[in-house]
Design a protein around this motif. Structure first.
Motif, short mmCIF file in Angstrom:
data_model
loop_
_atom_site.label_atom_id
_atom_site.label_comp_id
_atom_site.label_asym_id
_atom_site.label_seq_id
_atom_site.Cartn_x
_atom_site.Cartn_y
_atom_site.Cartn_z
N HIS A 4 18.09 74.54 38.24
CA HIS A 4 19.00 75.41 37.93
C HIS A 4 18.24 76.59 38.22
O HIS A 4 17.20 76.89 37.64
CB HIS A 4 19.62 75.43 36.95
CG HIS A 4 18.83 75.20 35.56
ND1 HIS A 4 18.79 76.22 34.31
CD2 HIS A 4 17.96 74.40 34.95
CE1 HIS A 4 18.23 75.93 33.71
NE2 HIS A 4 17.47 74.98 33.87
N ASN A 5 19.04 77.80 38.42
CA ASN A 5 18.42 79.23 38.31
C ASN A 5 19.17 80.17 37.31
O ASN A 5 18.38 81.14 36.91
CB ASN A 5 18.56 79.89 39.62
CG ASN A 5 18.28 79.26 40.87
OD1 ASN A 5 17.10 78.42 40.71
ND2 ASN A 5 18.82 78.85 41.92
N ALA A 42 12.34 81.85 35.30
CA ALA A 42 11.76 81.33 36.37
C ALA A 42 12.61 80.04 36.48
O ALA A 42 12.67 79.66 35.53
CB ALA A 42 10.22 81.05 36.23
N SER A 43 13.09 79.52 37.70
CA SER A 43 14.00 78.53 37.58
C SER A 43 13.43 77.35 37.36
O SER A 43 12.04 77.22 37.45
CB SER A 43 14.54 78.28 38.98
OG SER A 43 13.64 78.24 40.03
N GLU A 44 14.01 76.36 36.73
CA GLU A 44 13.58 75.22 36.13
C GLU A 44 13.79 73.95 37.03
O GLU A 44 15.16 73.92 37.53
CB GLU A 44 14.22 74.90 34.69
CG GLU A 44 13.63 74.19 33.88
CD GLU A 44 13.97 73.81 32.67
OE1 GLU A 44 13.35 73.89 31.59
OE2 GLU A 44 15.31 74.05 32.27
N TYR A 45 13.04 73.31 37.60
CA TYR A 45 13.13 72.37 38.64
C TYR A 45 12.35 71.14 38.41
O TYR A 45 11.22 71.23 38.37
CB TYR A 45 13.06 72.92 39.94
CG TYR A 45 13.34 71.85 41.13
CD1 TYR A 45 14.53 71.65 41.47
CD2 TYR A 45 12.23 71.06 41.60
CE1 TYR A 45 15.19 70.83 42.34
CE2 TYR A 45 12.89 70.28 42.80
CZ TYR A 45 14.19 69.84 43.13
OH TYR A 45 14.55 69.35 43.90
N THR A 104 14.83 72.67 26.31
CA THR A 104 13.55 72.44 26.68
C THR A 104 12.91 73.82 26.72
O THR A 104 13.35 74.79 25.93
CB THR A 104 13.65 72.42 28.45
OG1 THR A 104 14.22 73.67 28.94
CG2 THR A 104 14.98 71.15 28.74
N SER A 105 11.77 73.84 27.08
CA SER A 105 10.81 75.06 26.75
C SER A 105 11.31 76.29 27.42
O SER A 105 11.31 77.48 26.92
CB SER A 105 9.40 75.04 27.30
OG SER A 105 9.35 74.60 28.56
#
Ligand code: XMP
Length: 511
Positions: A133-134, A101-104, A150-151
């Motif tokens: 980012h994707n 899942a992208s992190e935004y 990050t997680s």
């Protein structure tokens, strides 16, 4: 003296300009170049560091911007940001994969303080970074180690300190990243060895010297609008080449109260040739009876070109034409800083057979940096802090047909509004504020008599890019005072309204 230079290599990200600006905030000169710039050209500039920007692409997409391995062998420190980080990993043999899942947005990030980027600054072990980012770097290239996680992102930062290669998946240049500026400062100072001696005063001196060298004893022409950019460019050129410079200021008669005189006063004693063309009558005669906004704009544009052309003829042969282009106006980054004019360039209405060079001394700067430079050059605060003003001026703030009387009315109402905004201390917080003379007349009462007069609309917006805007939340007492002063002090106005629409759907100007 040549300044130390950091090059931001542009891979199409939205924050490129911001990165360059942050580097300059660290006291280091910085330029943005296209990723297509040949390696020899980059190396010839002897940058002390290179920063790869983000970008919207995926490194696996064939059409996405790539770069040859050789850049990593130059021995120049490199910081990759977002796409730039992935590109560094991918090019050096690491692996980039799509995120589940992208992190935004704001993201808790754990930092390893043994990294030179994070260790020497006030940064907690866990702090917020801004992610967008994707894809992510799933395997590091040989020689690299992880320095933040990050997680969702096991390699939120990584580096090969022995080769001076650093990468961050997040965006240190945006304010949402805690201590982001400190990280950039660490990179340019502790990795690249920047002295941090770049100042606006030093920049002004260097640019003036460069302009002198480039122009020699050539003749220079500048179309002055009185706006911040052309005014600062004029001040710069006046310092560089003095009386070789001619500024043509076409006064179309649609400036705000006293503005034409203020522009003239600011430049009169600067040593340049200052030509103020009083073209009010010519403009007004062409506009009589015209009420369609587009037609008004077209007529003004054409008349402007004609007037400038006529005035230019008197100047004789010209070798250089100065433009106040600033960075946000530069569409294609990486272009040279001087280019020969092409016929389709419509710069103040140039004929097609000209063969002089364009000089754009503000091309690398942002608006607030241009203002700083203006201050440095001793330009009048009136010009340095001027808010944006449309080329057609008050003509597009009078709805419908323009008359001398309406111009006077609008000028007075607008001056009162500006004065009250300044009195309220809001003049530097609101991006643009002005009065509009609507063509609505309505009934009012003054003394004991009925009036039937015009409505003035006040417009004030806050915006960063002028593409979208919010109406400014001006306190009621300021609005009340402004309205009361306008109906009392300005003839032919009996009603004042405040425009509370955003852009879109409304535009900032009314025409
Ligand atoms: P709008 O009305 O389109 O305006 O929301 C956006 C910004 O552009 C300015 N503007 C102009 N500037 N020539 C200019 O130099 C023009 O013809 C022109 N029309 C609008 C407007 O003042 C606002 O800052």
């Amino acid at each position: 003296m040549e300044h130390q230079l950091v090059i931001v290599l542009d891979f199409g990200g939205q924050y490129n300009q911001l990165i360059a600006r942050r580097v300059r905030e660290c006291g280091v000169y910085c330029e943005v170049k296209s990723y297509k710039t040949p390696l020899e050209e980059l190396a010839a500039r002897k940058p002390i560091g290179i920063i790869f920007t983000g970008g919207p692409n995926s490194v696996y997409d064939e059409k996405s911007p790539h770069i040859g391995k050789e850049i990593f062998d130059l021995g120049i420190p490199i910081l990759g940001i977002c796409y730039g980080a992935q590109l560094m990993a991918y090019t050096l043999g690491g692996k980039v994969s799509p995120c589940d899942a992208s992190e935004y947005g704001k993201t808790d990030t754990h930092y390893d303080h043994s990294s030179v980027l994070f260790g020497g600054i006030a940064l907690p072990e866990t702090a917020t970074s801004w992610m967008s980012h994707n894809d992510f770097v799933s395997e590091l290239p040989a020689g690299f180690r992880t320095t933040a996680t990050t997680s969702k992102c096991p390699n939120a930062a990584f580096e090969d300190a022995s080769r001076k290669l650093y990468a961050v998946q997040f965006h240190p240049e945006v304010n949402h990243t805690f201590a982001g500026l400190g990280m950039i400062d660490s990179f340019v100072k502790n990795v690249c060895g920047a002295i941090g001696d770049w100042t606006m005063a030093g920049y002004a001196k260097a640019v003036i010297a460069q302009l002198r060298e480039k122009i020699g004893d050539g003749k220079v022409l500048l179309g002055l609008s009185g706006g911040v950019d052309s005014s600062v460019a004029a001040a710069l050129l006046a310092k560089a080449v003095g009386d070789q410079l001619t500024c043509i200021f076409v006064d179309h008669g649609f400036m705000r109260k006293n503005e034409g005189d203020e522009v003239e006063a600011a430049f009169k004693d600067s040593g340049m040739h200052f030509v103020r063309v009083d073209a009010k009558e010519a403009f007004m005669s062409k506009l009589r009876g015209v009420s369609d906004p587009e037609q008004k704009r077209k007529i003004i544009g054409e008349e402007f070109v004609r007037t400038f052309e006529r005035a230019k003829k008197d100047v004789g042969k010209v070798d250089f034409l100065v433009q106040g282009t600033i960075y946000p106006d530069v569409i294609e980054s990486g272009a040279g800083d001087a280019s020969t004019i092409k016929s389709h360039h419509n710069v103040g209405g140039l004929p097609e057979d000209v063969d002089f060079e364009i000089v754009e001394p503000l091309r690398m700067l942002f608006k607030d940096e241009v203002r700083k430079l203006g201050q440095e050059l001793g330009l009048s605060p009136l010009l340095v802090w001027r808010q944006p003003f449309p080329g057609p001026g008050l003509a597009i703030r009078i709805i419908g047909e323009i008359t001398d009387e309406k111009l006077d009315t609008l000028r007075e109402a607008d001056a009162i509004f500006r004065e009250e905004i300044a009195n309220a201390g809001m003049d530097k917080d609101i991006s643009q504020y002005f009065a509009v003379l609507t063509n609505v007349r309505s009934v009012g009462v003054m003394g004991d008599a009925r009036t039937y007069d015009y409505t003035v609309a006040l417009r004030a917006v806050t915006t960063t890019d002028f593409m979208t805007a919010n109406f400014a939340e001006i306190p009621y007492p300021t609005l009340a005072l402004t309205a009361s002063r306008i109906v009392n002090e300005v003839k032919n106005v009996n009603r004042v309204v405040y425009d509370v629409t955003t852009k879109p759907p409304a535009t900032i100007e009314w025409e």
